[in-house]
Design a protein around this motif. Structure first.
Motif, PDB file in Angstrom:
ATOM      1  N   ALA B 112       0.823  -1.206   0.000  1.00  0.00           N
ATOM      2  CA  ALA B 112       0.000   0.000   0.000  1.00  0.00           C
ATOM      3  C   ALA B 112       0.855   1.253   0.000  1.00  0.00           C
ATOM      4  O   ALA B 112       0.593   2.206  -0.741  1.00  0.00           O
ATOM      5  CB  ALA B 112      -0.944  -0.014   1.195  1.00  0.00           C
ATOM      6  N   GLN B 113       1.911   1.259   0.822  1.00  0.00           N
ATOM      7  CA  GLN B 113       2.740   2.468   0.889  1.00  0.00           C
ATOM      8  C   GLN B 113       3.446   2.714  -0.439  1.00  0.00           C
ATOM      9  O   GLN B 113       3.520   3.846  -0.924  1.00  0.00           O
ATOM     10  CB  GLN B 113       3.815   2.370   1.983  1.00  0.00           C
ATOM     11  N   TYR B 115       2.583   1.723  -3.437  1.00  0.00           N
ATOM     12  CA  TYR B 115       1.666   2.126  -4.501  1.00  0.00           C
ATOM     13  C   TYR B 115       1.190   3.551  -4.291  1.00  0.00           C
ATOM     14  O   TYR B 115       1.023   4.307  -5.252  1.00  0.00           O
ATOM     15  CB  TYR B 115       0.479   1.156  -4.567  1.00  0.00           C
ATOM     16  N   THR B 116       0.972   3.945  -3.003  1.00  0.00           N
ATOM     17  CA  THR B 116       0.583   5.335  -2.732  1.00  0.00           C
ATOM     18  C   THR B 116       1.678   6.294  -3.177  1.00  0.00           C
ATOM     19  O   THR B 116       1.398   7.358  -3.738  1.00  0.00           O
ATOM     20  CB  THR B 116       0.295   5.530  -1.234  1.00  0.00           C
ATOM     21  N   THR B 117       2.936   5.910  -2.943  1.00  0.00           N
ATOM     22  CA  THR B 117       4.037   6.768  -3.382  1.00  0.00           C
ATOM     23  C   THR B 117       4.093   6.858  -4.906  1.00  0.00           C
ATOM     24  O   THR B 117       4.331   7.930  -5.466  1.00  0.00           O
ATOM     25  CB  THR B 117       5.365   6.214  -2.856  1.00  0.00           C
ATOM     26  N   LEU B 119       1.519   6.557  -6.900  1.00  0.00           N
ATOM     27  CA  LEU B 119       0.408   7.425  -7.295  1.00  0.00           C
ATOM     28  C   LEU B 119       0.768   8.889  -7.089  1.00  0.00           C
ATOM     29  O   LEU B 119       0.412   9.752  -7.899  1.00  0.00           O
ATOM     30  CB  LEU B 119      -0.840   7.105  -6.463  1.00  0.00           C
ATOM     31  N   PHE B 120       1.478   9.181  -5.990  1.00  0.00           N
ATOM     32  CA  PHE B 120       1.905  10.548  -5.713  1.00  0.00           C
ATOM     33  C   PHE B 120       2.741  11.076  -6.867  1.00  0.00           C
ATOM     34  O   PHE B 120       2.507  12.191  -7.360  1.00  0.00           O
ATOM     35  CB  PHE B 120       2.700  10.553  -4.413  1.00  0.00           C
ATOM     36  N   TYR B 123       0.389  11.532 -10.027  1.00  0.00           N
ATOM     37  CA  TYR B 123      -0.500  12.701  -9.951  1.00  0.00           C
ATOM     38  C   TYR B 123       0.290  13.995 -10.040  1.00  0.00           C
ATOM     39  O   TYR B 123      -0.141  14.968 -10.660  1.00  0.00           O
ATOM     40  CB  TYR B 123      -1.284  12.692  -8.645  1.00  0.00           C
ATOM     41  N   SER B 124       1.476  14.027  -9.416  1.00  0.00           N
ATOM     42  CA  SER B 124       2.295  15.233  -9.441  1.00  0.00           C
ATOM     43  C   SER B 124       2.647  15.615 -10.872  1.00  0.00           C
ATOM     44  O   SER B 124       2.484  16.773 -11.277  1.00  0.00           O
ATOM     45  CB  SER B 124       3.552  14.989  -8.620  1.00  0.00           C
ATOM     46  N   LYS B 193       9.973   7.138  -3.145  1.00  0.00           N
ATOM     47  CA  LYS B 193      10.331   7.691  -1.840  1.00  0.00           C
ATOM     48  C   LYS B 193       9.885   6.759  -0.714  1.00  0.00           C
ATOM     49  O   LYS B 193       8.805   6.205  -0.751  1.00  0.00           O
ATOM     50  CB  LYS B 193       9.630   9.046  -1.703  1.00  0.00           C
ATOM     51  N   ASP B 194      10.676   6.625   0.293  1.00  0.00           N
ATOM     52  CA  ASP B 194      10.374   5.818   1.489  1.00  0.00           C
ATOM     53  C   ASP B 194      10.073   4.372   1.170  1.00  0.00           C
ATOM     54  O   ASP B 194       9.426   3.680   1.951  1.00  0.00           O
ATOM     55  CB  ASP B 194       9.153   6.399   2.242  1.00  0.00           C
TER      56      ASP B 194
END
Lengths: 167, 196
Positions: B112-113, B115-117, B119-120, B123-124, B193-194
Motif C-alpha cells: 500500500a505504501q 503504490y501510494t508513493t 500514485l503521488f 498525480y504530481s 520515496k520511502d
C-alpha cells in the motif's frame, strides 16, 4: 472503501490503505495557477487591444492606459503565490490525508476562480475604459475606481484560499 | 475490499474486478498513465498556445505590411515571443520525462505504501503538465492578440511600437509563471520515496 469518515478526519493517512489524496492536492496547485493565468491573460489581451486602438491617434496617453494591464498581471502573481504555497504542503505522500487533499483543492479553486472572474472584469472594463479615456480625460478616475473594485474580487479569493491552505 | 486482502490488483480476476468500487477503479489507473499523459499535455497545449498566438499575430502583421513595409522586421518580435512559449513546453516536457522512475516490483508487505508513493509521483506529473500547458496556452493567446494590435498600431503610428511591446511583456510573464510553478510542483515528485 477508502472514502470513509475515519480516513477523512484523521491527520495521518492509514498506511495499510492506498491513498489518492495527492490527486486533489495537486489539482488545487494547478487550478490556482491556471485559472488565475487565464484571467490575467484575458485581461492583458482585451485591454491591450484597446490600448493599441487608441495609441494610433493619441500615443501620449498609452503609458497611463497601461494600468489595466498591470492590474491583470497582478492576478497571475496571486495565482502563483497560492500555487507555490500549496505545493510546499503537498509533500509527503504517506502522511497526506484526504482532508488535507480536499482542503487544498478547495483553496486552489477559490483563488483560481476568483482571479479568472476578476481578470474578465478588468479586461472588459479596461478595454472600454481606455478607449473612452482617450476621448474624455475626466473618465480616468472612474476607470481606476472600477478596476480597483474588480481587483478586490481576486483579493477576496486569495484571502479565503490562504485560510483554506492552513487546513 | 482492500489491497491487503486481495493482493496485487494487476493479478485480479474478472470476478474480483466485478465487485470493485469506482474509487478503487480510479486509484488503480496506472501511475505511469498519469505521468506520461501530463507530459503530453504540457507539450501539446503549450504548442497549441504558441501556434494560436503566431497565427493571430501573423495575419495582422502580414496584412499591415502591405501598406507599411517598414514594420515587417520589427514586429517579428511578437512571433518570437509566441515561439518562446513553445520552447517552455518542450523544456518542461523533457524535465518531466526525467522525473519518471521505474519501479521493478513491490515488496508484498509494503504494497500500500509503495503504490501510494507511485500514485503521488503520477498525480504530481499529471497536474504539473496541466499547469504548464494551460498557462502557456493562455500566454500564447494573450501575446498573439496583443502582437496583432501592436502591428496594426505600428503601421499607422510608429512611436506606439515600444509602448505596446510593454503589454506583450506582461503577457509573456504568464508563461514564465507556469514554468516556475511547474518546476516547483514536479521537483517533489518521487515514485520511490520511502520505499524500496
Amino acid at each position: 472503501m477508502l472514502f470513509i469518515l475515519d480516513t477523512m478526519v484523521s491527520a495521518a493517512a492509514d498506511t495499510t490503505e492506498i491513498s489518492a489524496s495527492s490527486f486533489f492536492g495537486f489539482m488545487g496547485v494547478t487550478m490556482a495557477l491556471v485559472l488565475a493565468n487565464l484571467g490575467a491573460g484575458y485581461g492583458t489581451f482585451k485591454a491591450g487591444a484597446g490600448i493599441a486602438a487608441i495609441g494610433i491617434w493619441k500615443p501620449e496617453i498609452i503609458m497611463k492606459s497601461l494600468i489595466p494591464v498591470v492590474m491583470a498581471g497582478i492576478l497571475g502573481i496571486y495565482g502563483m503565490i497560492v500555487a507555490v504555497l500549496l505545493s510546499q504542503k503537498v509533500k509527503n505522500p504517506l502522511e497526506y490525508s484526504y482532508k488535507s487533499g480536499f482542503a487544498h483543492m478547495a483553496s486552489g479553486l477559490c483563488c483560481g476562480c476568483s482571479c479568472i472572474a476578476a481578470g474578465f472584469a478588468i479586461g472588459i472594463v479596461g478595454d472600454v475604459g481606455v478607449r473612452g479615456n482617450a476621448q474624455q480625460e475626466r473618465l480616468f478616475v472612474g476607470l481606476i475606481l472600477i478596476l480597483i473594485f474588480a481587483e478586490a474580487l481576486a483579493l477576496y479569493g486569495l484571502i479565503v484560499s490562504l485560510i483554506l491552505s492552513q487546513s | 475490499m482492500s489491497i491487503m486482502n486481495w493482493g496485487n490488483p494487476y493479478d485480479w480476476t474478472a470476478v474480483e474486478w466485478q465487485s470493485a468500487t469506482w474509487g478503487e477503479r480510479f486509484m488503480y489507473i496506472d501511475p505511469y498513465f498519469w505521468s506520461y499523459f501530463g507530459v503530453a499535455l504540457a507539450l501539446a497545449t503549450s504548442i497549441i498556445g504558441a501556434s494560436w498566438g503566431i497565427f493571430v499575430t501573423g495575419v495582422s502583421l502580414l496584412g499591415s505590411t502591405v501598406k507599411a513595409p517598414r514594420i515587417r522586421s520589427k514586429n517579428l518580435i511578437s512571433v518570437i515571443f509566441c515561439e518562446a512559449v513553445a520552447i517552455y513546453g518542450v523544456i518542461m516536457a523533457i524535465i518531466m520525462i526525467g522525473k519518471v522512475q521505474t519501479i521493478e516490483s513491490y515488496p508484498q508487505d509494503q504494497m500500500a505504501q509503495c503504490y501510494t508513493t507511485a500514485l503521488f509521483g503520477g498525480y504530481s506529473l499529471f497536474w504539473t503538465g496541466v499547469s504548464v500547458g494551460l498557462s502557456n496556452l493562455i500566454c500564447g493567446i494573450a501575446v498573439g492578440v496583443t502582437g496583432s494590435g501592436c502591428a496594426i498600431a505600428d503601421a499607422q503610428t510608429p512611436e506606439t511600437f515600444v509602448k505596446i511591446l510593454v503589454v506583450e511583456i506582461f503577457g509573456s510573464a504568464l508563461g514564465l509563471f507556469g514554468v516556475i510553478v511547474g518546476i516547483i510542483q514536479c521537483s517533489g515528485a518521487s515514485f520511490l520515496k520511502d520505499c524500496l
